[in-house]
Design an enzyme around this catalytic site. Structure first.
Site, mmCIF file in Angstrom:
data_model
loop_
_atom_site.group_PDB
_atom_site.id
_atom_site.type_symbol
_atom_site.label_atom_id
_atom_site.label_comp_id
_atom_site.label_asym_id
_atom_site.label_seq_id
_atom_site.Cartn_x
_atom_site.Cartn_y
_atom_site.Cartn_z
ATOM 1 N N ASP A 30 37.848 29.180 35.226
ATOM 2 C CA ASP A 30 37.005 28.384 34.315
ATOM 3 C C ASP A 30 35.723 29.101 33.906
ATOM 4 O O ASP A 30 34.680 28.468 33.722
ATOM 5 C CB ASP A 30 36.656 27.019 34.932
ATOM 6 C CG ASP A 30 37.856 26.110 35.074
ATOM 7 O OD1 ASP A 30 38.918 26.419 34.489
ATOM 8 O OD2 ASP A 30 37.753 25.089 35.785
ATOM 9 N N PRO A 49 43.828 39.847 34.964
ATOM 10 C CA PRO A 49 45.233 40.250 34.797
ATOM 11 C C PRO A 49 46.054 39.053 34.344
ATOM 12 O O PRO A 49 46.010 37.986 34.971
ATOM 13 C CB PRO A 49 45.638 40.700 36.207
ATOM 14 C CG PRO A 49 44.722 39.945 37.122
ATOM 15 C CD PRO A 49 43.431 39.789 36.379
ATOM 16 N N CYS A 63 48.863 35.271 42.569
ATOM 17 C CA CYS A 63 49.738 34.668 41.563
ATOM 18 C C CYS A 63 50.659 33.639 42.222
ATOM 19 O O CYS A 63 51.392 33.968 43.161
ATOM 20 C CB CYS A 63 50.569 35.738 40.867
ATOM 21 S SG CYS A 63 51.685 35.047 39.610
ATOM 22 N N HIS A 90 40.070 33.735 42.916
ATOM 23 C CA HIS A 90 40.375 32.711 41.925
ATOM 24 C C HIS A 90 40.075 31.375 42.594
ATOM 25 O O HIS A 90 40.681 31.038 43.609
ATOM 26 C CB HIS A 90 41.846 32.788 41.514
ATOM 27 C CG HIS A 90 42.202 31.859 40.405
ATOM 28 N ND1 HIS A 90 43.214 32.132 39.510
ATOM 29 C CD2 HIS A 90 41.695 30.659 40.024
ATOM 30 C CE1 HIS A 90 43.308 31.139 38.640
ATOM 31 N NE2 HIS A 90 42.401 30.238 38.946
ATOM 32 N N LYS A 150 42.997 40.616 44.798
ATOM 33 C CA LYS A 150 42.690 39.342 44.146
ATOM 34 C C LYS A 150 43.405 38.235 44.908
ATOM 35 O O LYS A 150 44.623 38.301 45.114
ATOM 36 C CB LYS A 150 43.136 39.347 42.681
ATOM 37 C CG LYS A 150 42.709 38.127 41.883
ATOM 38 C CD LYS A 150 42.996 38.335 40.386
ATOM 39 C CE LYS A 150 42.429 37.185 39.553
ATOM 40 N NZ LYS A 150 43.223 35.968 39.651
#
Length: 427
Positions: free
Chosen positions: A255, A36, A148, A219, A191
């Protein structure tokens, strides 16, 4: 292998736990997916990723309140499903019928079917459920953004801020699981980012996988870290093991450079799949096996999709700036490009010019590169600002030009009565 040997091994090998995947949902296991991304995750980018082999695509984070109150519409010219609403502030000079709806969210009616995951920005269980219900019949899953780090997300307790309020995050996931899975038969996922220590991360993940979710993406960076900082993978196997124990699919993000790279990382760290972000933004052919395609080929395919779905030109221009290398001669021309027609001319795609002109006209853009069509209303010059800037003479001229005559101000003038001729009266 002999049949009885296989049977013995099957008995001796414990069956892995697996949270059931709802009938209309998707299993994240074995998937290489598009992350996203705000701006970079709009519809043409998602179609491009699917074109080159992405298994699933996440839409950009969409805040719950922005979706609540929208109207679902099918757009036949673009082949899209649009969720729209009237703008909140409209000039009183514009007739209500002339006010265009704002598109809050858009997905392709057929090309994203079964492959689109809607990511919601939320900090409230009730609002999360309300917003999810609006799109749930059209998407393959609902994902909660708890990773985020940007202020537009964290300022209201959303995004990575939820990592500091695990009770609230779990309540949101439990509410979505209870409402969305039975009613719409799609999965719910989350997430996240890494916490400061493996112990803190493990404790959080164990709570999250117990909420009934079908997938979790991590993440591999902490909240303060930025994309330029190298991803941390030391906690990844532990997270994958916790998810596997609970029967929840685990994706990794951070990455991941290509499909080949993703498959290697999946094998190395024991995760179930991988999510690609930055490299997909630059060159979406990273989703196919082998070497990347030339940027020029990928850009052309992107333009085809952008024109097909009548994407906002501002977003298209932004994506072109990410996909065209800075050293390419055409990159310098991009800054002055204000229309699809000009973009296609600039890139030498003459076969797309006819469609480009149609889309420009439909978006109220001058195809001849003048940008958005301007209204005939003249912009008022601020005479006071001119005077303050030392342009006193110009300021006086502006004031004089702006000064209305008496008749323009509605003052009725009395016609001048001619003087009566003097009559000489004899003495």
């Amino acid at each position: 292998m002999l049949p009885f040997v296989r049977a013995i091994r099957a008995i001796m090998t414990p069956e892995l736990k697996k949270v059931p995947i709802p009938r209309r949902g998707v299993d994240y296991r074995g998937k290489i997916v598009l992350a996203p991304m705000v701006r970079s995750g709009e519809l043409p980018s998602r179609l491009l990723a699917l074109h080159y082999g992405a298994d699933l695509v996440w839409g950009p984070e969409t805040v719950d309140r922005s979706m609540i109150g929208t109207t679902r519409r099918y757009n036949p010219s673009a082949g899209t499903i649009d969720w729209t609403r009237k703008p909140s502030h409209v000039s009183s000079n514009i007739a209500p019928d002339a006010v265009k709806d704002n598109i809050i969210y858009r997905m392709h009616a057929t090309k994203e079917t079964g492959k689109h995951i809607f990511q919601i920005g939320t900090s409230n269980p009730d609002l999360a459920v309300q917003a999810a219900r609006i799109v749930a019949a059209d998407v393959a899953g609902i994902d909660v953004n708890a990773g985020c780090p940007k202020p537009f997300s964290t300022h209201d307790g959303m995004g990575a801020a939820l990592l500091r309020t695990p009770d609230k995050l779990c309540a949101i996931l439990e509410a979505l699981v209870a409402a969305i899975i039975p009613e719409f038969a799609i999965g719910v996922s989350v997430k996240i980012r890494l916490l400061e220590t493996p112990e803190l991360t493990e404790a959080l993940v164990r709570r999250l996988v117990a909420t009934g979710i079908t997938g979790l993406t991590v993440h591999c960076r902490t909240t303060p870290m930025r994309p330029r900082e190298r991803a941390i993978r030391g906690q990844l196997r532990m997270i994958a093991d916790v998810c596997r124990e609970a029967g929840v699919a685990c994706l990794m993000n951070g990455d991941v450079a290509s499909r080949d790279d993703a498959l290697q990382l999946i094998e190395e760290y024991g995760v179930d799949g991988a999510m690609i972000a930055t490299q997909a933004e630059k060159n979406a052919s990273c989703f196919q096996a082998g070497r990347l395609l030339a940027w020029s080929d990928v850009v052309r395919q992107y333009l085809v999709y952008a024109l097909e779905v009548e994407n906002k030109f501002g977003n298209t221009k932004f994506m072109l700036s990410q996909m065209i290398p800075g050293k390419a001669p055409v990159y310098r021309e991009l800054s002055s490009c204000r229309s699809y027609t000009r973009a296609c001319e600039m890139l030498g795609h003459d076969d797309l010019l006819e469609r480009a002109r149609e889309v420009d006209v439909g978006l109220d853009i001058d195809p001849d590169n003048a940008g958005k069509k301007k209204s005939n209303k003249k912009k008022k010059v601020n005479a006071t600002a001119l005077a303050a800037g030392g342009q006193i003479a110009v300021s006086r001229a502006v004031k004089s030009a702006e000064k209305k005559s008496l008749s323009e101000r509605g003052v009725q003038l009395i016609p001048e009565v001619p003087a009566t001729e003097a009559v000489v009266i004899p003495a």
